[in-house]
Motif scaffolding. Structure first.
Motif, PDB file in Angstrom:
ATOM      1  N   LYS A  89       0.853  -1.182  -0.025  1.00 57.78           N
ATOM      2  CA  LYS A  89       0.203  -0.066   0.005  1.00 57.78           C
ATOM      3  C   LYS A  89       0.930   1.070   0.099  1.00 57.78           C
ATOM      4  CE  LYS A  89      -3.839  -1.981   2.569  1.00 57.78           C
ATOM      5  NZ  LYS A  89      -4.656  -1.790   3.930  1.00 57.78           N
ATOM      6  N   SER A  90       0.359   2.315  -0.567  1.00 56.16           N
ATOM      7  CA  SER A  90       1.100   3.571  -0.486  1.00 56.16           C
ATOM      8  C   SER A  90       0.998   4.432   0.699  1.00 56.16           C
ATOM      9  CB  SER A  90       0.843   4.362  -1.746  1.00 56.16           C
ATOM     10  OG  SER A  90      -0.654   4.683  -1.625  1.00 56.16           O
ATOM     11  N   SER A  91      -0.049   3.960   1.479  1.00 60.56           N
ATOM     12  CA  SER A  91      -0.449   4.759   2.846  1.00 60.56           C
ATOM     13  C   SER A  91      -1.091   3.507   3.460  1.00 60.56           C
ATOM     14  CB  SER A  91      -1.234   5.844   2.325  1.00 60.56           C
ATOM     15  OG  SER A  91      -1.532   6.332   3.664  1.00 60.56           O
ATOM     16  N   TYR A  92      -0.539   3.285   4.780  1.00 61.08           N
ATOM     17  CA  TYR A  92      -1.380   2.431   5.753  1.00 61.08           C
ATOM     18  C   TYR A  92      -1.921   3.375   6.721  1.00 61.08           C
ATOM     19  CZ  TYR A  92       1.721  -1.091   3.781  1.00 61.08           C
ATOM     20  OH  TYR A  92       2.521  -2.026   3.057  1.00 61.08           O
ATOM     21  N   ILE A  93      -3.346   3.022   7.015  1.00 62.29           N
ATOM     22  CA  ILE A  93      -4.084   3.819   8.151  1.00 62.29           C
ATOM     23  C   ILE A  93      -4.658   2.678   9.108  1.00 62.29           C
ATOM     24  CG2 ILE A  93      -6.068   5.308   8.351  1.00 62.29           C
ATOM     25  CD1 ILE A  93      -5.714   6.217   5.588  1.00 62.29           C
ATOM     26  N   GLU A 157      -2.159  11.460  17.142  1.00 61.69           N
ATOM     27  CA  GLU A 157      -1.873  10.824  15.872  1.00 61.69           C
ATOM     28  C   GLU A 157      -0.626  10.841  15.499  1.00 61.69           C
ATOM     29  OE1 GLU A 157      -4.019  11.643  11.567  1.00 61.69           O
ATOM     30  OE2 GLU A 157      -3.487  13.381  12.532  1.00 61.69           O
ATOM     31  N   TYR A 158       0.001   9.708  14.959  1.00 65.34           N
ATOM     32  CA  TYR A 158       1.302   9.804  14.384  1.00 65.34           C
ATOM     33  C   TYR A 158       1.528   9.622  12.840  1.00 65.34           C
ATOM     34  CZ  TYR A 158       2.877   8.984  19.307  1.00 65.34           C
ATOM     35  OH  TYR A 158       2.816   9.232  20.532  1.00 65.34           O
ATOM     36  N   ILE A 159       2.220  10.330  12.138  1.00 64.81           N
ATOM     37  CA  ILE A 159       2.453  10.187  10.573  1.00 64.81           C
ATOM     38  C   ILE A 159       4.154   9.554  10.397  1.00 64.81           C
ATOM     39  CG2 ILE A 159       2.620  10.965   8.264  1.00 64.81           C
ATOM     40  CD1 ILE A 159       0.297  13.060   9.354  1.00 64.81           C
ATOM     41  N   LEU A 160       3.953   8.275  10.127  1.00 71.44           N
ATOM     42  CA  LEU A 160       5.460   7.834  10.215  1.00 71.44           C
ATOM     43  C   LEU A 160       5.693   7.500   8.583  1.00 71.44           C
ATOM     44  CD1 LEU A 160       5.009   5.118  12.655  1.00 71.44           C
ATOM     45  CD2 LEU A 160       5.871   7.629  13.150  1.00 71.44           C
ATOM     46  N   ILE A 161       7.056   7.320   8.041  1.00 68.97           N
ATOM     47  CA  ILE A 161       7.473   7.074   6.655  1.00 68.97           C
ATOM     48  C   ILE A 161       8.146   5.814   6.865  1.00 68.97           C
ATOM     49  CG2 ILE A 161       8.839   7.562   4.713  1.00 68.97           C
ATOM     50  CD1 ILE A 161       8.204  10.659   5.418  1.00 68.97           C
ATOM     51  N   VAL A 162       7.874   4.856   6.159  1.00 66.05           N
ATOM     52  CA  VAL A 162       8.703   3.711   6.084  1.00 66.05           C
ATOM     53  C   VAL A 162       9.275   3.451   4.654  1.00 66.05           C
ATOM     54  CG1 VAL A 162       7.406   2.564   7.678  1.00 66.05           C
ATOM     55  CG2 VAL A 162       6.516   2.353   5.075  1.00 66.05           C
ATOM     56  N   ARG A 163      10.501   2.976   4.600  1.00 62.16           N
ATOM     57  CA  ARG A 163      11.299   2.756   3.161  1.00 62.16           C
ATOM     58  C   ARG A 163      11.595   1.375   3.219  1.00 62.16           C
ATOM     59  NH1 ARG A 163      12.861   8.300   1.687  1.00 62.16           N
ATOM     60  NH2 ARG A 163      12.876   9.738   3.157  1.00 62.16           N
ATOM     61  N   ALA A 164      11.918   0.920   1.976  1.00 64.89           N
ATOM     62  CA  ALA A 164      12.625  -0.237   1.732  1.00 64.89           C
ATOM     63  C   ALA A 164      13.674  -0.071   0.742  1.00 64.89           C
ATOM     64  CB  ALA A 164      11.291  -1.324   1.100  1.00 64.89           C
ATOM     65  N   VAL A 165      14.728  -0.637   0.841  1.00 65.93           N
ATOM     66  CA  VAL A 165      15.746  -0.215  -0.021  1.00 65.93           C
ATOM     67  C   VAL A 165      16.316  -1.643  -0.356  1.00 65.93           C
ATOM     68  CG1 VAL A 165      16.609   1.943   0.880  1.00 65.93           C
ATOM     69  CG2 VAL A 165      17.559   0.036   1.723  1.00 65.93           C
ATOM     70  N   ASP A 166      16.711  -1.773  -1.684  1.00 67.93           N
ATOM     71  CA  ASP A 166      17.235  -3.139  -2.210  1.00 67.93           C
ATOM     72  C   ASP A 166      18.814  -3.196  -2.265  1.00 67.93           C
ATOM     73  OD1 ASP A 166      18.124  -1.669  -4.281  1.00 67.93           O
ATOM     74  OD2 ASP A 166      16.754  -2.152  -5.810  1.00 67.93           O
ATOM     75  N   THR A 179       3.531   5.617   3.522  1.00 69.06           N
ATOM     76  CA  THR A 179       3.259   6.362   4.868  1.00 69.06           C
ATOM     77  C   THR A 179       2.341   5.578   5.862  1.00 69.06           C
ATOM     78  OG1 THR A 179       1.363   7.630   3.838  1.00 69.06           O
ATOM     79  CG2 THR A 179       3.540   8.547   3.780  1.00 69.06           C
ATOM     80  N   VAL A 180       2.561   5.758   6.816  1.00 67.35           N
ATOM     81  CA  VAL A 180       1.771   5.014   8.031  1.00 67.35           C
ATOM     82  C   VAL A 180       1.036   6.172   8.772  1.00 67.35           C
ATOM     83  CG1 VAL A 180       1.882   3.415   9.760  1.00 67.35           C
ATOM     84  CG2 VAL A 180       3.323   3.001   8.066  1.00 67.35           C
ATOM     85  N   ASN A 181      -0.392   6.009   8.965  1.00 62.74           N
ATOM     86  CA  ASN A 181      -0.901   7.237   9.712  1.00 62.74           C
ATOM     87  C   ASN A 181      -1.549   6.172  10.836  1.00 62.74           C
ATOM     88  OD1 ASN A 181      -3.016   8.731  10.646  1.00 62.74           O
ATOM     89  ND2 ASN A 181      -2.948  10.348   8.722  1.00 62.74           N
ATOM     90  N   ILE A 182      -1.326   6.729  12.013  1.00 65.92           N
ATOM     91  CA  ILE A 182      -1.460   6.200  13.171  1.00 65.92           C
ATOM     92  C   ILE A 182      -2.614   6.791  14.173  1.00 65.92           C
ATOM     93  CG2 ILE A 182      -1.111   4.665  15.271  1.00 65.92           C
ATOM     94  CD1 ILE A 182       1.584   3.939  14.010  1.00 65.92           C
ATOM     95  N   THR A 183      -3.639   6.706  14.281  1.00 62.65           N
ATOM     96  CA  THR A 183      -4.455   7.126  15.132  1.00 62.65           C
ATOM     97  C   THR A 183      -4.618   6.479  16.359  1.00 62.65           C
ATOM     98  OG1 THR A 183      -6.058   8.121  13.528  1.00 62.65           O
ATOM     99  CG2 THR A 183      -6.870   8.220  15.535  1.00 62.65           C
TER     100      THR A 183
END
Length: 223
Positions: A89-93, A157-166, A179-183
């Motif tokens: 997903k491009s954004s997880y809520i 509320e927290y807005i996090l950024i997750v990355r995956a590198v190869d 992005t991960v949006n946590i309520t």
């Protein structure tokens, strides 16, 4: 190939007579007495079984009838890092209660990489997290956990950024971002609090029923 006969019987021609896959991607021509095998279009490592292509080349002489000989040729296709990681997903809520213990799992993010080799593909992915020290992301499994007890009254509320590198190096490395949006959901964890206590009031004797005596007020820190 060589042929010990005299001309014109030793005049050789070369042909690719078979290929395990993608026969039309290969050609063979004479260059300065050598038979040169080349590709006619780009190969895709992800389409080649185990990265190996097996050709059979035939050399035929100029005799009548002609004689021939064949030789196997193995072509190993090397993977290029041409696919970036992509999250499911491009954004997880998500919503989580504020009374989760430290170390609780709140989400597992997942990215995929279409490169097939271990060097650049799925096995090479490393996850990282930005946005808050209240959460930790496992660099291999993508498991997102809390690092401390959360308090909605402190932050809701927290807005996090997750990355995956190869597994690419330098400019060759490719990155996927989500992005991960946590309520944080409230729980009733705070008792009401009186304002301006203790209260004192004076009442005139023989006051009628329902006479107002004093106004009191309380509030709840939970919201």
């Amino acid at each position: 190939a060589t042929d010990e006969d005299s001309p014109p019987n030793n005049f050789l021609t070369y042909t690719i007579i078979s290929a395990s896959v993608f026969r039309e991607y290969f050609s063979i021509i004479m260059v300065e007495g050598y038979a040169v095998i080349s590709v006619t279009r780009p190969l895709d490592y992800e389409m080649v079984p185990k990265g190996m292509i097996y050709l059979t080349v035939m050399a035929k002489d100029g005799g009548n009838p002609p004689l021939n000989s064949t030789v196997p040729v193995t072509v190993e296709v090397i993977d290029e890092n041409d696919n970036p990681p992509e999250f499911s997903k491009s954004s997880y809520i998500i919503k989580i209660p504020e009374n989760l213990i430290a170390g609780a799992t709140v989400l597992v993010v997942n990215a995929t990489d279409l490169d097939s080799s271990r060097e650049f593909g799925q096995a090479s992915l490393i996850y990282s997290l930005e946005g808050s020290s209240q959460f930790r992301l496992n660099s291999r499994s993508g498991e997102l956990t809390t690092t401390a007890l959360l308090d909605r009254e402190q932050k809701s509320e927290y807005i996090l950024i997750v990355r995956a590198v190869d597994g690419g190096v330098g400019p060759q490395q490719k990155t996927g971002i989500a992005t991960v949006n946590i309520t944080i959901l409230d729980i009733n964890d705070n008792a009401p609090v009186w304002q301006e206590e203790p209260y004192e009031a004076n009442v005139v004797e023989m006051s009628p029923i329902n006479t107002d005596v004093i106004s009191v007020s309380a509030f709840s820190p939970s919201y």
